[in-house]
Design an enzyme around this catalytic site. Structure first.
Site, short mmCIF file in Angstrom:
data_model
loop_
_atom_site.label_atom_id
_atom_site.label_comp_id
_atom_site.label_asym_id
_atom_site.label_seq_id
_atom_site.Cartn_x
_atom_site.Cartn_y
_atom_site.Cartn_z
N CYS A 277 43.16 -15.42 25.16
CA CYS A 277 44.22 -15.11 24.19
C CYS A 277 45.26 -14.12 24.73
O CYS A 277 46.47 -14.38 24.62
CB CYS A 277 43.63 -14.58 22.90
SG CYS A 277 41.96 -15.09 22.56
N ARG A 306 31.64 -13.67 30.69
CA ARG A 306 31.09 -12.73 29.72
C ARG A 306 29.76 -12.21 30.23
O ARG A 306 29.01 -12.94 30.87
CB ARG A 306 30.88 -13.41 28.36
CG ARG A 306 32.21 -13.70 27.71
CD ARG A 306 32.08 -14.33 26.35
NE ARG A 306 33.40 -14.85 25.97
CZ ARG A 306 33.66 -15.58 24.90
NH1 ARG A 306 32.68 -15.87 24.08
NH2 ARG A 306 34.87 -15.99 24.64
N GLN A 324 36.64 -22.95 29.24
CA GLN A 324 36.96 -23.26 27.85
C GLN A 324 38.11 -24.25 27.72
O GLN A 324 39.08 -24.16 28.45
CB GLN A 324 37.38 -21.99 27.13
CG GLN A 324 36.25 -21.16 26.65
CD GLN A 324 36.64 -20.44 25.37
OE1 GLN A 324 36.58 -21.01 24.29
NE2 GLN A 324 37.06 -19.20 25.50
N ASP A 326 40.72 -24.43 25.59
CA ASP A 326 41.26 -23.45 24.65
C ASP A 326 42.74 -23.71 24.37
O ASP A 326 43.44 -24.33 25.17
CB ASP A 326 41.12 -22.06 25.31
CG ASP A 326 41.24 -20.95 24.31
OD1 ASP A 326 41.10 -21.21 23.10
OD2 ASP A 326 41.49 -19.80 24.73
N HIS A 328 46.28 -21.83 22.01
CA HIS A 328 46.86 -20.93 21.02
C HIS A 328 48.13 -21.56 20.49
O HIS A 328 49.02 -21.92 21.26
CB HIS A 328 47.11 -19.56 21.63
CG HIS A 328 45.83 -18.90 22.01
ND1 HIS A 328 45.33 -18.94 23.28
CD2 HIS A 328 44.92 -18.23 21.26
CE1 HIS A 328 44.15 -18.32 23.30
NE2 HIS A 328 43.88 -17.88 22.10
N LYS A 410 39.02 -18.55 9.08
CA LYS A 410 38.44 -19.16 10.25
C LYS A 410 37.63 -20.39 9.86
O LYS A 410 37.00 -20.39 8.80
CB LYS A 410 37.51 -18.12 10.88
CG LYS A 410 36.89 -18.52 12.17
CD LYS A 410 36.02 -17.38 12.68
CE LYS A 410 35.30 -17.84 13.93
NZ LYS A 410 34.16 -17.03 14.26
N HIS A 456 44.10 -19.70 17.02
CA HIS A 456 43.24 -19.95 18.18
C HIS A 456 42.46 -21.21 17.85
O HIS A 456 41.97 -21.34 16.74
CB HIS A 456 42.18 -18.86 18.36
CG HIS A 456 42.69 -17.46 18.40
ND1 HIS A 456 42.71 -16.72 19.54
CD2 HIS A 456 43.15 -16.66 17.42
CE1 HIS A 456 43.17 -15.51 19.27
NE2 HIS A 456 43.45 -15.44 17.99
ZN ZN Z 1 42.12 -17.07 21.49
#
Ligand code: ZN
Length: 582
Positions: A277, A306, A324, A326, A328, A410, A456
């Site tokens: 992000c 992580r 990921q 991912d 945005h 969410k 996200h």
């Molecule tokens: Zn994010």
């Protein structure tokens, strides 16, 4: 699978069965001493000091037989209460029990022990009334366990088992265990050459082998194509970031424990990123945006890192380095609803391709009574919560609501895995906070600078976890479009049919079919069995008849019928199936 520890009746039974195990071990190994024998989710275990003796898997049957004998004798299980002094006296010869007793507080603990026939064990209980009730059990495995879990202490032997009320329950459970073992992605991943680990590289750091890379690339191509069609723009950003980036995003304050520690150079500090992000926020901020430019959908197939405790790391399901899928989405408040709908449609579309049916949406909203527990203004929350609910209702998705969202409403998609685990595969999260922290803006119709909203979203989520999930769902029999090898060609006789096999291989390769040719000097039956073990969807058997007629004979994975068709038909069929993701 049933959780023994959470079932009161089974829990008592399993603990009693641990005593039965100890008694049987004592009969067979009179010098054995016992540490603790608790009930766990999967049944029970007992930690045992056997001196120089070692119990192996093959000894478990012998112990089971002794347990059955004791059970048949049917002795009652009798409880005695005693003072600390009496207990110390009673277990004088047993340093393990003495260790336990010494740590008990004599004033507020009733010390109790249970006797069945010739065996007495220190125990809080409760237990079943007689050993006769313990008939349907199985010892599952034996392993080493350090006393008190400390590697500086002596290694004890831990025997695991499970006990049920009826033989049917036990057999059903054993079958489920067997199925889970077969589905374990760590085993499948190794057998099929998907990934590997090596301590020298590091814990929780998967290395993708050629077959695994093919699966990953197919997934990446698949999702990237879908995203491009939906107006996402793909980018690439570095796996590292300055600590200041994470201070700005807030991760440094709230998420530090889950990150790798910082690397300090000259007068700067860097960290491996746990998520993408912040990079994407900065990328958006790099240009001036007008309301007409929005929404902007930035997507990345990104590596993240992580810190997972070494006990939490599990195959490719939980790793310290992962990738990921991912994105945005930067949008205006009036676009939240349509963007949200677009993401849900994409999720449903993807799940349909993979044939996932057993899933539920969980919509997490703010805790209205706890204003300090969520970020941003109520008006925006109220409006977007209502819109998300509407979108979910419109799509007809099965959803339920929960509280506790912090940055914005969410949505998680919970999928039931083949072994009964609840897995969160996809998420969509509205975020009012990061745009503030990074001071993002666009110019609205009135020529004013205003904040965009960030969404996200992860569809396949972590590719690593997604592949673990797929392997367990399919027992490694991946659909044709993902299978590392799609077609395996076996000539009946190398001397006469190898040329034809090579010709077919080339044709298929031209159509981008992933094909192998097995020209080893092995028996046909052997090669065909191996093709099954490697879970290859199509095995072609090419002999004289096929050569003479320009045909192909094939077997599908798991089938025992041979089908013969012309090579043209075969090529059309396989191209179609890859395209349709059958
Ligand atoms: Zn994010």
């Amino acid at each position: 699978m049933i959780n023994i520890k959470e079932n009161e009746k089974l829990s008592i039974m399993n603990h009693s069965c641990a005593h039965l195990l100890a008694q049987a071990v004592k009969h067979l190994y009179p010098h054995a001493m016992f540490w603790v024998g608790p009930v766990i989710e999967e049944g029970f275990y007992y930690d045992i000091d056997l001196g120089n003796d070692v119990i192996k898997e093959e000894d478990l049957e012998k112990i089971e037989r002794e347990m059955k004998k004791i059970s048949k004798d049917g002795k009652r299980i009798v409880r005695h209460e005693l003072t600390k002094e009496e207990a110390l006296e009673m277990f004088l010869q047993d340093p393990y029990k003495i260790d336990l007793i010494e740590r008990m507080d004599e004033n507020d603990t009733v010390i109790s022990c249970y006797t069945q026939g010739d065996f007495t064990d220190l125990c809080r209980g409760p237990h079943v009334d007689t050993v006769k009730e313990l008939r349907h059990f199985k010892l599952l495995k034996v392993s080493g366990a350090y006393w008190k879990g400390d590697a500086k202490n002596k290694m004890l032997q831990r025997i695991y088992g499970v006990c049920f009320e009826t033989e049917e329950d036990l057999q059903e459970h054993l079958a489920a265990l067997e199925d889970a073992k077969e589905r374990d992605h760590r085993k499948i991943g190794k057998d099929l050459g998907i990934f590997m680990f090596d301590e020298l590289v590091g814990k929780g750091l998967p290395m993708w082998l050629p077959n695994g890379f093919i699966v990953r690339r197919a997934l990446v191509d698949y999702i990237t194509d879908k995203e491009v069609n939906l107006g996402y723009q793909h980018v690439m950003t570095p796996s590292l970031g300055n600590v200041d980036l994470y201070k700005t995003s807030g991760h440094w304050d709230h998420y530090k424990e889950d990150m790798f520690p910082s690397m300090d150079l000259d007068d700067e500090s860097y960290v491996l990123r746990p998520m993408n992000c912040p990079h994407h926020m900065v990328m958006f901020r790099n240009e001036l945006h007008s309301y007409r430019d929005l929404p902007i959908r930035i997507a990345e197939i990104a590596n993240d890192f992580r810190y997972e405790a070494s006990g939490a790391v599990c195959g490719i399901e939980r790793t310290r380095a992962f990738t990921q899928n991912d994105s945005h989405i930067f949008c205006r408040p009036d676009q939240i609803k349509s963007e949200f709908k677009g993401v849900i449609d994409l999720i449903l579309d993807v799940y349909k391709d993979f044939g996932f049916k057993d899933y539920r949406f969980r919509l997490s909203l703010r805790d209205k009574n706890n204003a300090e527990k969520y970020f941003g203004n109520d008006e925006l929350w109220e409006k977007s919560e209502q819109e998300l609910r509407e979108v979910l209702k419109e799509t007809g998705a099965d959803f339920y609501e929960a509280e506790g969202a912090f940055y914005g409403p969410k949505l998680d998609v919970q999928v039931k895995s083949a072994i009964g685990h609840d897995v969160t595969l996809s998420t969509i999260q509205l975020d009012y906070q990061l745009p503030e922290r990074f001071e993002l803006s666009y110019i609205n119709e009135n020529n004013e600078k205003v904040r965009p909203v960030v969404i996200h979203r992860a569809i396949l989520g972590s590719l690593d976890r997604f592949i673990a999930f797929l392997l367990e769902e399919t027992k490694g029999v991946l659909p044709l479009w993902l299978a590392p090898t799609q077609v395996n060609i076996i000539p009946v006789n190398n001397e006469y049919h190898l040329e034809y096999a090579k010709e077919i291989m080339l044709v298929l390769k031209n159509y981008k079919v992933r094909v192998e040719l097995d020209d080893r000097e092995e028996k046909l039956g052997y090669k065909m069995r191996e093709s099954q073990t490697k879970k290859i969807p199509y095995t072609l058997i090419l002999g004289q008849k096929e050569l003479d007629n320009g045909e192909i004979s094939y077997r599908l994975h798991g089938g025992d019928e041979t089908t013969t068709i012309s090579k043209e038909e075969f090529i059309t069929m396989i191209k179609e199936q890859v395209k349709e993701k059958n």
